[in-house]
Design an enzyme around this catalytic site. Structure first.
Site, short mmCIF file in Angstrom:
data_model
loop_
_atom_site.label_atom_id
_atom_site.label_comp_id
_atom_site.label_asym_id
_atom_site.label_seq_id
_atom_site.Cartn_x
_atom_site.Cartn_y
_atom_site.Cartn_z
N THR A 55 -0.59 -0.89 -14.12
CA THR A 55 -0.49 -0.01 -12.97
C THR A 55 -0.07 1.38 -13.42
O THR A 55 0.52 1.55 -14.50
CB THR A 55 0.53 -0.54 -11.95
OG1 THR A 55 0.51 0.27 -10.77
CG2 THR A 55 1.93 -0.54 -12.53
N ARG A 56 -0.35 2.36 -12.59
CA ARG A 56 0.17 3.70 -12.77
C ARG A 56 1.19 4.03 -11.68
O ARG A 56 1.61 5.17 -11.53
CB ARG A 56 -0.98 4.71 -12.76
CG ARG A 56 -1.84 4.64 -14.02
CD ARG A 56 -3.07 5.54 -13.96
NE ARG A 56 -3.70 5.65 -15.27
CZ ARG A 56 -4.52 4.74 -15.79
NH1 ARG A 56 -4.80 3.64 -15.10
NH2 ARG A 56 -5.06 4.91 -16.99
N ASN A 57 1.58 3.01 -10.92
CA ASN A 57 2.55 3.15 -9.84
C ASN A 57 3.96 2.98 -10.42
O ASN A 57 4.34 1.87 -10.81
CB ASN A 57 2.27 2.09 -8.76
CG ASN A 57 3.17 2.22 -7.56
OD1 ASN A 57 4.37 2.44 -7.68
ND2 ASN A 57 2.59 2.08 -6.38
N VAL A 58 4.72 4.06 -10.46
CA VAL A 58 6.05 4.01 -11.08
C VAL A 58 6.98 3.10 -10.30
O VAL A 58 7.92 2.52 -10.86
CB VAL A 58 6.65 5.42 -11.21
CG1 VAL A 58 5.83 6.26 -12.16
CG2 VAL A 58 6.77 6.10 -9.85
N ASP A 86 -2.41 -7.53 -6.96
CA ASP A 86 -3.20 -6.96 -5.87
C ASP A 86 -2.56 -7.43 -4.58
O ASP A 86 -2.22 -8.61 -4.45
CB ASP A 86 -4.67 -7.40 -5.95
CG ASP A 86 -5.55 -6.56 -5.04
OD1 ASP A 86 -5.34 -5.34 -4.97
OD2 ASP A 86 -6.45 -7.13 -4.38
N SER A 87 -2.37 -6.50 -3.68
CA SER A 87 -1.63 -6.79 -2.47
C SER A 87 -2.32 -6.19 -1.27
O SER A 87 -3.13 -5.26 -1.39
CB SER A 87 -0.20 -6.22 -2.56
OG SER A 87 0.45 -6.66 -3.73
N PHE A 127 5.82 2.79 1.99
CA PHE A 127 4.51 3.42 1.84
C PHE A 127 3.48 2.47 2.45
O PHE A 127 3.80 1.33 2.83
CB PHE A 127 4.20 3.72 0.37
CG PHE A 127 4.18 2.50 -0.52
CD1 PHE A 127 3.00 1.81 -0.75
CD2 PHE A 127 5.33 2.05 -1.14
CE1 PHE A 127 2.97 0.69 -1.57
CE2 PHE A 127 5.32 0.94 -1.96
CZ PHE A 127 4.13 0.26 -2.17
N TYR A 176 1.43 0.47 4.90
CA TYR A 176 1.64 0.02 6.28
C TYR A 176 3.10 -0.32 6.58
O TYR A 176 3.40 -0.80 7.68
CB TYR A 176 0.77 -1.23 6.54
CG TYR A 176 -0.71 -0.99 6.39
CD1 TYR A 176 -1.49 -0.51 7.44
CD2 TYR A 176 -1.35 -1.25 5.18
CE1 TYR A 176 -2.85 -0.30 7.31
CE2 TYR A 176 -2.72 -1.05 5.02
CZ TYR A 176 -3.46 -0.57 6.09
OH TYR A 176 -4.81 -0.36 5.94
N ASP A 177 4.00 -0.06 5.65
CA ASP A 177 5.41 -0.43 5.84
C ASP A 177 6.00 0.06 7.17
O ASP A 177 6.76 -0.67 7.81
CB ASP A 177 6.26 0.10 4.68
CG ASP A 177 6.04 -0.69 3.39
OD1 ASP A 177 5.31 -1.69 3.42
OD2 ASP A 177 6.61 -0.29 2.35
#
Length: 202
Positions: free
Chosen positions: A8-11, A75-76, A158, A160-161
């Site tokens: 991932t590139r999501n920190v 994957d979510s 972030f 749909y939270d």
């Protein structure tokens, strides 16, 4: 030291996995790397699957092959019962543009405007795949159930939270990071893979 690459590139995802791993004494020697921080040359994997498992598997195996290291990918998505589990794997693309959070929320709320609020049950689902360079893999799922709400509440999330209400009446965007990690779909799936990582180190 054993190394593991998070595909991932999501920190935020990297921070979450590192926090979970730090709580397991048997994983003290495991170094968590990521594509974004350590292997920026690795190309993005096309998520061409039609299930969470297919997409997570595609990403994990691609990174394991590219780095010759064990890799984890997830994957979510949000599955709304009245919509037949949509948006599902298309959650990030629901409005047509990847990651357009507000547009995705607006479209989903418009599509469910005539549905009684008590029927807007939903769940967040996450699939985590651990892939080894030799092609073997381990698959784990996590989920959290709740309801859609028509009003957006909270700023700490972030996707749909802000419209996903937990049983306690708060949205996922109204809980702290620590609270979210303890109950979230991805947190549950990541925790499920920890015993596999312990085995990998043994």
């Amino acid at each position: 030291m054993t190394q593991l690459v998070l595909a991932t590139r999501n920190v935020g995802k990297v921070r979450e996995l590192r926090q979970l791993v730090s709580q397991v004494p048997q994983l003290a020697d495991l170094e968590i790397l990521s594509v974004g921080e350590d292997f920026p040359q690795v190309e993005e994997t096309v998520e061409s699957g039609v299930t969470f498992e297919q997409n997570a598997s595609l990403k994990a195996h691609a990174v394991a092959r590219a780095t010759n290291l064990p890799a984890i990918a997830d994957d979510s998505g949000l599955c709304v019962d009245i919509l037949g589990d949509c948006p599902g794997v298309f959650s990030a693309l629901w409005s047509g543009t990847h990651g357009a959070d507000q547009a995705n929320i607006d479209l989903l709320l418009a599509q469910t405007i005539d549905v009684p609020i008590e029927q807007l049950t939903a769940r967040f689902v996450s699939c985590v795949v651990l892939a080894l360079p030799d092609g073997t893999q381990r698959v784990h799922f996590g989920e959290v159930r709740g309801h859609l709400t028509r009003d957006q509440r909270g700023t700490n999330g972030f996707g749909y939270d802000p419209i996903f209400e937990l049983p306690d009446g708060r949205t996922l965007a109204q809980v702290t990071d620590a609270e979210k990690n303890a109950i979230s779909h991805r947190g549950n799936a990541f925790r499920a893979v920890l015993p596999d990582l312990v085995t990998l180190l043994s």
